[in-house]
Design a protein around this motif. Structure first.
Motif, PDB file in Angstrom:
ATOM      1  N   LEU A 196      44.290  30.392  40.237  1.00 15.68           N
ATOM      2  CA  LEU A 196      44.315  31.695  39.579  1.00 15.68           C
ATOM      3  C   LEU A 196      45.691  31.909  38.961  1.00 15.68           C
ATOM      4  CD1 LEU A 196      42.511  33.982  42.217  1.00 15.68           C
ATOM      5  CD2 LEU A 196      41.511  32.594  40.382  1.00 15.68           C
ATOM      6  N   ALA A 197      45.732  32.191  37.683  1.00 17.80           N
ATOM      7  CA  ALA A 197      46.982  32.459  36.962  1.00 17.80           C
ATOM      8  C   ALA A 197      46.725  33.687  36.095  1.00 17.80           C
ATOM      9  CB  ALA A 197      47.385  31.259  36.118  1.00 17.80           C
ATOM     10  N   PHE A 198      47.013  34.878  36.655  1.00 18.86           N
ATOM     11  CA  PHE A 198      46.601  36.130  36.013  1.00 18.86           C
ATOM     12  C   PHE A 198      47.765  36.890  35.387  1.00 18.86           C
ATOM     13  CE2 PHE A 198      42.477  36.970  38.652  1.00 18.86           C
ATOM     14  CZ  PHE A 198      41.945  35.807  38.150  1.00 18.86           C
ATOM     15  N   GLN A 199      48.948  36.273  35.347  1.00 24.32           N
ATOM     16  CA  GLN A 199      50.104  36.982  34.804  1.00 24.32           C
ATOM     17  C   GLN A 199      49.890  37.340  33.338  1.00 24.32           C
ATOM     18  OE1 GLN A 199      54.120  35.010  34.141  1.00 24.32           O
ATOM     19  NE2 GLN A 199      54.533  36.125  36.035  1.00 24.32           N
ATOM     20  N   GLU A 200      49.285  36.428  32.579  1.00 24.79           N
ATOM     21  CA  GLU A 200      48.957  36.678  31.174  1.00 24.79           C
ATOM     22  C   GLU A 200      47.455  36.936  31.093  1.00 24.79           C
ATOM     23  OE1 GLU A 200      50.840  33.367  28.804  1.00 24.79           O
ATOM     24  OE2 GLU A 200      51.497  32.897  30.843  1.00 24.79           O
ATOM     25  N   SER A 201      47.071  38.070  30.538  1.00 21.23           N
ATOM     26  CA  SER A 201      45.677  38.511  30.628  1.00 21.23           C
ATOM     27  C   SER A 201      44.692  37.604  29.898  1.00 21.23           C
ATOM     28  CB  SER A 201      45.546  39.943  30.105  1.00 21.23           C
ATOM     29  OG  SER A 201      45.896  40.019  28.732  1.00 21.23           O
ATOM     30  N   TRP A 202      45.173  36.818  28.912  1.00 21.86           N
ATOM     31  CA  TRP A 202      44.245  35.974  28.162  1.00 21.86           C
ATOM     32  C   TRP A 202      43.665  34.858  29.041  1.00 21.86           C
ATOM     33  CZ3 TRP A 202      44.846  30.687  27.122  1.00 21.86           C
ATOM     34  CH2 TRP A 202      46.098  30.136  27.378  1.00 21.86           C
ATOM     35  N   THR A 252      43.802  30.660  44.437  1.00 25.76           N
ATOM     36  CA  THR A 252      45.161  30.532  44.959  1.00 25.76           C
ATOM     37  C   THR A 252      45.801  31.911  45.122  1.00 25.76           C
ATOM     38  OG1 THR A 252      45.842  30.134  42.666  1.00 25.76           O
ATOM     39  CG2 THR A 252      45.602  28.210  44.097  1.00 25.76           C
ATOM     40  N   ASP A 253      46.851  31.966  45.932  1.00 22.85           N
ATOM     41  CA  ASP A 253      47.505  33.233  46.263  1.00 22.85           C
ATOM     42  C   ASP A 253      48.425  33.707  45.139  1.00 22.85           C
ATOM     43  OD1 ASP A 253      46.281  33.087  48.776  1.00 22.85           O
ATOM     44  OD2 ASP A 253      47.952  31.931  49.618  1.00 22.85           O
ATOM     45  N   LYS A 254      48.673  35.010  45.147  1.00 30.54           N
ATOM     46  CA  LYS A 254      49.642  35.663  44.253  1.00 30.54           C
ATOM     47  C   LYS A 254      49.448  35.283  42.780  1.00 30.54           C
ATOM     48  CE  LYS A 254      53.100  35.908  47.927  1.00 30.54           C
ATOM     49  NZ  LYS A 254      54.473  35.547  48.368  1.00 30.54           N
ATOM     50  N   PRO A 255      48.256  35.489  42.248  1.00 30.52           N
ATOM     51  CA  PRO A 255      47.989  35.059  40.862  1.00 30.52           C
ATOM     52  C   PRO A 255      48.811  35.790  39.810  1.00 30.52           C
ATOM     53  CG  PRO A 255      46.174  36.378  41.707  1.00 30.52           C
ATOM     54  CD  PRO A 255      47.065  36.091  42.877  1.00 30.52           C
ATOM     55  N   PHE A 256      49.264  37.012  40.120  1.00 32.97           N
ATOM     56  CA  PHE A 256      50.016  37.755  39.109  1.00 32.97           C
ATOM     57  C   PHE A 256      51.465  37.279  38.999  1.00 32.97           C
ATOM     58  CE2 PHE A 256      46.411  40.540  39.832  1.00 32.97           C
ATOM     59  CZ  PHE A 256      46.068  40.891  38.534  1.00 32.97           C
ATOM     60  N   GLU A 257      51.850  36.364  39.871  1.00 30.34           N
ATOM     61  CA  GLU A 257      53.169  35.745  39.762  1.00 30.34           C
ATOM     62  C   GLU A 257      53.097  34.420  39.001  1.00 30.34           C
ATOM     63  OE1 GLU A 257      54.982  35.376  43.585  1.00 30.34           O
ATOM     64  OE2 GLU A 257      54.633  37.492  44.118  1.00 30.34           O
ATOM     65  N   GLY A 263      50.983  27.852  35.976  1.00 26.21           N
ATOM     66  CA  GLY A 263      49.645  27.437  36.387  1.00 26.21           C
ATOM     67  C   GLY A 263      49.367  25.989  36.033  1.00 26.21           C
ATOM     68  N   SER A 264      49.827  25.571  34.858  1.00 24.38           N
ATOM     69  CA  SER A 264      49.657  24.170  34.442  1.00 24.38           C
ATOM     70  C   SER A 264      50.369  23.232  35.406  1.00 24.38           C
ATOM     71  CB  SER A 264      50.195  23.970  33.024  1.00 24.38           C
ATOM     72  OG  SER A 264      49.469  24.731  32.090  1.00 24.38           O
ATOM     73  N   THR A 265      51.564  23.613  35.812  1.00 33.29           N
ATOM     74  CA  THR A 265      52.324  22.794  36.761  1.00 33.29           C
ATOM     75  C   THR A 265      51.588  22.688  38.090  1.00 33.29           C
ATOM     76  OG1 THR A 265      54.420  23.395  35.723  1.00 33.29           O
ATOM     77  CG2 THR A 265      54.516  22.593  37.988  1.00 33.29           C
ATOM     78  N   PHE A 401      40.399  42.582  39.583  1.00 39.12           N
ATOM     79  CA  PHE A 401      40.827  41.677  40.648  1.00 39.12           C
ATOM     80  C   PHE A 401      41.565  42.435  41.751  1.00 39.12           C
ATOM     81  CE2 PHE A 401      43.989  38.971  42.691  1.00 39.12           C
ATOM     82  CZ  PHE A 401      43.202  37.916  43.133  1.00 39.12           C
ATOM     83  N   VAL A 402      42.420  43.397  41.371  1.00 41.99           N
ATOM     84  CA  VAL A 402      43.191  44.152  42.371  1.00 41.99           C
ATOM     85  C   VAL A 402      42.450  45.408  42.826  1.00 41.99           C
ATOM     86  CG1 VAL A 402      45.422  43.276  41.609  1.00 41.99           C
ATOM     87  CG2 VAL A 402      44.496  45.335  40.556  1.00 41.99           C
ATOM     88  N   LYS A 403      41.153  45.505  42.452  1.00 46.23           N
ATOM     89  CA  LYS A 403      40.272  46.586  42.894  1.00 46.23           C
ATOM     90  C   LYS A 403      40.717  47.973  42.422  1.00 46.23           C
ATOM     91  CE  LYS A 403      38.384  44.150  46.903  1.00 46.23           C
ATOM     92  NZ  LYS A 403      38.792  42.823  46.427  1.00 46.23           N
ATOM     93  N   GLU A 404      41.408  48.002  41.272  1.00 48.64           N
ATOM     94  CA  GLU A 404      41.731  49.280  40.640  1.00 48.64           C
ATOM     95  C   GLU A 404      40.564  49.767  39.781  1.00 48.64           C
ATOM     96  OE1 GLU A 404      45.261  48.624  38.414  1.00 48.64           O
ATOM     97  OE2 GLU A 404      46.584  48.658  40.175  1.00 48.64           O
ATOM     98  N   VAL A 405      39.664  48.841  39.458  1.00 50.36           N
ATOM     99  CA  VAL A 405      38.487  49.128  38.640  1.00 50.36           C
ATOM    100  C   VAL A 405      37.269  48.556  39.345  1.00 50.36           C
ATOM    101  CG1 VAL A 405      37.316  48.495  36.478  1.00 50.36           C
ATOM    102  CG2 VAL A 405      39.700  49.212  36.427  1.00 50.36           C
ATOM    103  N   THR A 406      36.206  49.343  39.448  1.00 52.89           N
ATOM    104  CA  THR A 406      34.966  48.852  40.046  1.00 52.89           C
ATOM    105  C   THR A 406      34.110  48.169  38.992  1.00 52.89           C
ATOM    106  OG1 THR A 406      33.748  50.882  39.577  1.00 52.89           O
ATOM    107  CG2 THR A 406      34.992  50.793  41.664  1.00 52.89           C
TER     108      THR A 406
END
Length: 426
Positions: A196-202, A252-257, A263-265, A401-406
């Protein structure tokens, strides 16, 4: 006297030859006029792919040398490469303020919007266009006009680590239940199923791109048409959350980091078995780990294997601004992108698929793998969603993902965003 005369004659002759040699030296060894001073031209180029900065800068240096040698034009290329998350906004701001780059990249799905706004030069008669494969040319043709030059023609799905799959004894799942079983095996082997690599929304938005594509193409073929008429809802395709929830719960943990580069690495170093990411990341992955073997497979979205399909698309295209003050040189650069002598090396270095008859290089293993699904007819054409809808999905997926939106809020927000986009386009 004869002796003195002879010496005098020789001296006069030698002096004449010396003067002639001096004159020839001043003229470069010939009698042609000195070459005129080179015309100076600055080209502004925007391509939202900073991971390819080194390759494009090198290729543009080759173009500059070619243009100087052949046309005596001294070109300066001002290359701007914003992050993919900001590239569209940066471009739209520049277009709105009459500061359009001479050449800029546009996703093929957005070409209609830019063409209607009058931003795109007609490229139909350009030499490079004549070399395009017909199937690729069709993706950049609007009302009989070619309005952009394709860079990335793709057959894509998610990426998987071939060694991990082999070690655990699994093959690419073809149904949702098979994917759940594969996830269980990976978890039992203490291997994270998904990166999971969610730092960039695309990047998380690719989950929606693939899941919507599979469900719409196999079960709701008229959904987009109905959405455009206000006769459908995201509730009709909420099956997309089955695979999205499975991915989110087993990542994987902490995707927003983690952004795309990090993520490629991590993926190339075996931190997870699968990544919802496309083969356009191949160059970055192999730079991290040249021995890395990855495959491309279609993402299961239900227990109907017919919906497990490869996405066929043209993503990045290059357009020339209709208002460019250096249009001739801009078109020269555009045509050089598909240069018969040089472009094969560029496309191979970028790990892009061949798009033109000038391309003479061996395709990559992941291309052959995706092509097997294409041969079986398990493909769909990349979905064309209204302008802004994809960006809204991307932001909502991060919040989901962070459950701010249902799920229900996601559906209602997307229905409103779609209706707004349709209205704005009218």
């Amino acid at each position: 006297m004869l002796s003195i005369t002879a010496c005098g004659t020789n001296n006069t002759q030698n002096s004449g030859e010396a003067v002639q040699a001096t004159n020839e030296g001043a003229n470069g060894g010939n009698t042609e006029e000195p070459k005129a001073e080179a015309q100076k031209v600055e080209l502004k180029v925007q391509i939202g792919s900073p991971r390819f900065k080194e390759q494009f800068e090198k290729y543009f240096e080759q173009f500059k040398a070619k243009e100087l040698a052949e046309k005596n034009i001294n070109v300066t290329v001002d290359l701007e490469m914003p992050n993919p998350d900001q590239a569209k906004q940066v471009l739209q701001a520049r277009l709105a303020s009459n500061d359009a780059p001479d050449i800029f990249d546009v996703h093929a799905n957005d070409l209609t919007t830019y063409e209607k706004a009058g931003y795109l030069e007609d490229l139909t008669s350009q030499p490079a266009i004549a070399t395009l494969y017909d199937s690729v040319k069709n993706t950049v043709t609007l009302d009989g006009k070619v309005v952009a030059l394709p860079l990335e023609s793709l057959a894509w799905g998610y990426l998987y680590n071939k060694k991990i799959f082999s070690d655990v004894g699994i093959t690419p799942p073809q149904t949702l239940d098979e994917m759940k079983a594969a996830v269980d095996k990976l978890n039992a082997a203490k291997i994270k199923p998904f990166l999971l690599a969610f730092q960039e929304s695309w990047v998380p938005q690719l989950m929606t791109a693939l899941s919507l594509g599979g469900i719409i193409s196999s079960e709701n073929p008229d959904w987009i048409e109905k959405m455009n008429k206000g006769e459908a809802s995201y509730a009709d395709v909420q099956g997309i959350f089955n695979i999205i929830d499975l991915i989110n719960a087993n990542g994987t943990d902490k995707p927003f980091e983690v952004g795309n580069e990090a993520g490629s690495t991590e993926f190339a170093n075996g931190k997870a078995a699968m990544w919802i990411q496309g083969p356009w990341n191949a160059e970055t992955l192999l730079k991290v780990n040249p021995e890395f073997e990855f495959g491309v497979a279609p993402l299961p979205v239900s227990n109907n294997a017919a919906g497990t399909m490869i996405n066929l698309s043209t993503s990045t295209t290059l357009a020339v601004s209709k208002t460019s003050e250096n249009k001739e040189v801009a078109l020269d650069l555009l045509n050089y992108i598909l240069d018969e002598k040089d472009s094969s090396a560029l496309f191979q270095e970028l790990k892009f698929n061949p798009v033109s008859s000038v391309h003479k290089y061996e395709v990559f293993p992941w291309v052959n793998e995706a092509s097997e699904y294409v041969a079986q007819g398990k493909t769909y054409q990349d979905l064309k969603l209204p302008n802004g809808v994809t960006d809204e999905q991307a932001k909502l997926l991060q919040s989901y993902f962070v459950k701010e939106v249902t799920k229900e809020q996601f559906i209602s927000t997307m229905d409103k965003a779609w209706a707004t986009a349709v209205k704005a386009a009218q």
